[in-house]
Write a protein that holds these residues in place. Structure first.
Motif, PDB file in Angstrom:
ATOM      1  N   UNK A   1       0.841  -1.203   0.000  1.00  0.00           N
ATOM      2  CA  UNK A   1       0.000   0.000   0.000  1.00  0.00           C
ATOM      3  C   UNK A   1       0.877   1.253   0.000  1.00  0.00           C
ATOM      4  N   UNK A   2       1.968   1.249   0.780  1.00  0.00           N
ATOM      5  CA  UNK A   2       2.881   2.400   0.832  1.00  0.00           C
ATOM      6  C   UNK A   2       3.530   2.629  -0.520  1.00  0.00           C
ATOM      7  N   UNK A   3       3.885   1.541  -1.191  1.00  0.00           N
ATOM      8  CA  UNK A   3       4.508   1.672  -2.518  1.00  0.00           C
ATOM      9  C   UNK A   3       3.568   2.391  -3.482  1.00  0.00           C
ATOM     10  N   UNK A   4       2.292   2.098  -3.387  1.00  0.00           N
ATOM     11  CA  UNK A   4       1.319   2.771  -4.261  1.00  0.00           C
ATOM     12  C   UNK A   4       1.259   4.259  -3.947  1.00  0.00           C
ATOM     13  N   UNK A   5       1.238   4.586  -2.662  1.00  0.00           N
ATOM     14  CA  UNK A   5       1.196   6.000  -2.263  1.00  0.00           C
ATOM     15  C   UNK A   5       2.435   6.732  -2.760  1.00  0.00           C
ATOM     16  N   UNK A   6       3.590   6.060  -2.708  1.00  0.00           N
ATOM     17  CA  UNK A   6       4.847   6.690  -3.123  1.00  0.00           C
ATOM     18  C   UNK A   6       5.044   6.656  -4.628  1.00  0.00           C
ATOM     19  N   UNK A   7       4.090   6.057  -5.344  1.00  0.00           N
ATOM     20  CA  UNK A   7       4.175   6.037  -6.804  1.00  0.00           C
ATOM     21  C   UNK A   7       5.200   5.073  -7.330  1.00  0.00           C
ATOM     22  N   UNK A   8       5.511   4.021  -6.586  1.00  0.00           N
ATOM     23  CA  UNK A   8       6.489   3.034  -7.041  1.00  0.00           C
ATOM     24  C   UNK A   8       5.799   1.998  -7.906  1.00  0.00           C
ATOM     25  N   UNK A   9       6.429   1.642  -8.978  1.00  0.00           N
ATOM     26  CA  UNK A   9       5.883   0.635  -9.887  1.00  0.00           C
ATOM     27  C   UNK A   9       6.569  -0.693  -9.617  1.00  0.00           C
ATOM     28  N   UNK A  10       5.800  -1.607  -9.079  1.00  0.00           N
ATOM     29  CA  UNK A  10       6.383  -2.910  -8.754  1.00  0.00           C
ATOM     30  C   UNK A  10       7.118  -2.834  -7.433  1.00  0.00           C
ATOM     31  N   UNK A  11       6.931  -3.817  -6.609  1.00  0.00           N
ATOM     32  CA  UNK A  11       7.578  -3.804  -5.304  1.00  0.00           C
ATOM     33  C   UNK A  11       8.089  -5.187  -4.941  1.00  0.00           C
ATOM     34  N   UNK A  12       8.499  -5.957  -5.957  1.00  0.00           N
ATOM     35  CA  UNK A  12       8.956  -7.319  -5.695  1.00  0.00           C
ATOM     36  C   UNK A  12      10.247  -7.350  -4.912  1.00  0.00           C
ATOM     37  N   UNK A  13      11.019  -6.252  -4.981  1.00  0.00           N
ATOM     38  CA  UNK A  13      12.308  -6.253  -4.280  1.00  0.00           C
ATOM     39  C   UNK A  13      12.233  -5.661  -2.897  1.00  0.00           C
TER      40      UNK A  13
END
Length: 480
Positions: free
Chosen positions: A455-467
């Motif tokens: 959810x945080x990755x989406x807020x921060x505008x990160x594409x993909x969070x597999x790492x």
């Protein structure tokens, strides 16, 4: 009797007296004034008497020994005549010389006794004053009472709480009110308490004024019972009869508790906090680490040392201390670390890896609890805390925790898992006696923190969070 006829006596005649000889008599001038009588009964020096008549009878009063040579003890002839003349005056004025002299002697003895009694009384009063002075000196001042209270909290409260008490004593009590602090604690009245609290209230620190009043009440309560405590280290007594702080009322002011950052605000804060003037690199990374770990209490994070981080296990061990129990009621809280959190720690290691604490400025101690508040204030005062010339509403570091809670809620993370990650409500009999193994809850915490990181990755505008998934066991070590 012719030999006893009144005549003038001289030194030659007196010196010439032999043991057992007839007395020498010399009448004093004037009728009825009496006479001097010298007698020598043995080998010793002649003895002189004053003789007068009372009610038809002769009365002799011994004046003293005649001094035949300068080396002998006694009186000269002129001195004996003077004494006799004084006796004649008494006889003329009072009649019975012996009775009068006895009365004078009694008065003298009585006077001596009175003087002696007065001296004894004065000595007793001096001793009593000394005793009272020593008691007064042993009575503690207001300042000593508060410091005594702080010492009593060292084994029960956290080091941070003790440090905060010491800071409040210096800033709110000793520095602005040294004369009040020097007063005996038993002399403190409610108006002195108001003198301390009013300046705090007037500068807008209303919550602190309420907390300060609570500390003052606790300090006086400590003083009321301290003197009867077995094994107490401080020998000071306070002789308190009441608690002057308890009658002082401070209007309850509730700090705002609804502020949470929007997604836009959170992203802007995350992206710009490290470039904000006045905010150090370790402080900026502290905010990011608090967010990356799901909104842990910032105070608990600050208190950690490097030893609390187990990177191979992918956890950080926090100690929660809430309530009156302080350290005696502390409980561990294991927080799983995401890849994002590990990357932040790697950067902190480069800055503060040589110190005991990750979150420190100079390595002598961790951040003081007020430092994050000042850092957030610096960010809010900068141009970064605005969009389209509209400044962001004010918030405090503790609002980051609420922000993370609401972020989990918006993205469908179960409330129970959210509470588990943030250690909400982990108290009570069940938690204390049955669910008291922090490692047992790690699997669920890992699942929750992984969902939160997505959810945080989406807020921060990160594409993909597999790492940036949650670190599993045997993860790489810091700096590896």
């Amino acid at each position: 009797m012719a030999n006893n006829a009144s005549k003038t006596v001289n030194d030659q005649k007196v010196r010439g007296m032999t043991p057992g000889c007839s007395p020498l008599v010399e009448s004093l001038p004037g009728r009825g004034t009496g006479s001097l009588v010298f007698k020598r009964a043995n080998e010793g020096s002649p003895v002189c008497y004053y003789r007068y008549h009372l009610a038809g009878k002769q009365v002799l009063i011994k004046l003293g020994v005649y001094r035949r040579t300068t080396r002998e003890v006694g009186f000269s002839l002129p001195e004996l005549r003077d004494q006799a003349a004084a006796m004649a005056q008494i006889a003329k004025a009072h009649g019975d010389v012996k009775a009068y002299l006895a009365k004078l002697e009694a008065a003298r003895i009585e006077n001596e006794r009175a003087v002696e009694a007065a001296l004894l009384k004065a000595e007793e009063e001096a001793r009593e004053r000394q005793r009272l002075a020593e008691i007064e000196a042993s009575r503690g001042t207001f300042g000593e009472l508060f410091l005594d209270y702080i010492e009593s909290r060292r084994e029960k409260a956290t080091a941070g709480v003790v440090k905060e008490l010491e800071r409040l004593y210096q800033t709110n009590m000793l520095s602005p009110h040294p004369s009040i602090m020097a007063m005996k604690a038993r002399e403190i009245r409610s108006d002195h308490i108001l003198d301390i609290l009013n300046p705090i209230w007037d500068r807008g620190a209303k919550v602190q004024a309420d907390r300060m009043r609570s500390f003052l009440v606790a300090a006086f309560n400590h003083g009321l019972r301290a003197e009867n405590a077995v094994g107490r280290a401080n020998a000071k007594s306070y002789s308190l009869e009441s608690n002057p702080a308890i009658v002082v009322a401070v209007e309850k002011v509730s700090a705002p508790v609804e502020r949470a950052l929007s997604d836009i605000e959170l992203r802007r804060f995350w992206e710009t906090i490290e470039s904000t003037e006045g905010v150090g690199p370790a402080m900026a990374l502290l905010f990011k680490f608090v967010i990356a770990t799901g909104g842990q209490r910032i105070k608990n994070i600050i208190e950690t040392t490097w030893d609390d981080y187990d990177v191979e296990a992918g956890t950080v061990r926090l100690i929660h201390r809430k309530g009156r129990g302080g350290q005696t009621m502390s409980r561990p809280h294991l927080v799983p670390l995401t890849g994002r959190a590990i990357e932040i720690l790697e950067r902190v290691r480069q800055i503060n890896g040589c110190y005991s604490w990750p979150w420190t400025t100079h390595g002598k101690q961790p951040f003081v609890i007020s430092s994050p508040t000042h850092a957030v204030a610096d960010w809010l005062s900068s141009e970064r805390a605005a969009i389209d010339s509209h400044s962001f509403p004010r918030f405090s570091p503790r609002d980051l925790r609420r922000t993370c809670t609401q972020l989990m809620q918006k993205h469908g993370i179960d409330d129970r898992l959210s509470d588990l990650v943030q250690a909400h409500g982990q108290t009570g009999v069940v938690a204390t006696h049955y669910r008291n193994n922090p490692e047992a809850a790690l699997p669920e915490k890992r699942r929750a923190i992984e969902q939160f990181d997505q959810a945080l990755a989406k807020v921060l505008g990160e594409k993909g969070n597999s790492d940036i998934n949650v670190v599993s066991l045997h993860h790489r070590k810091l700096g590896g």
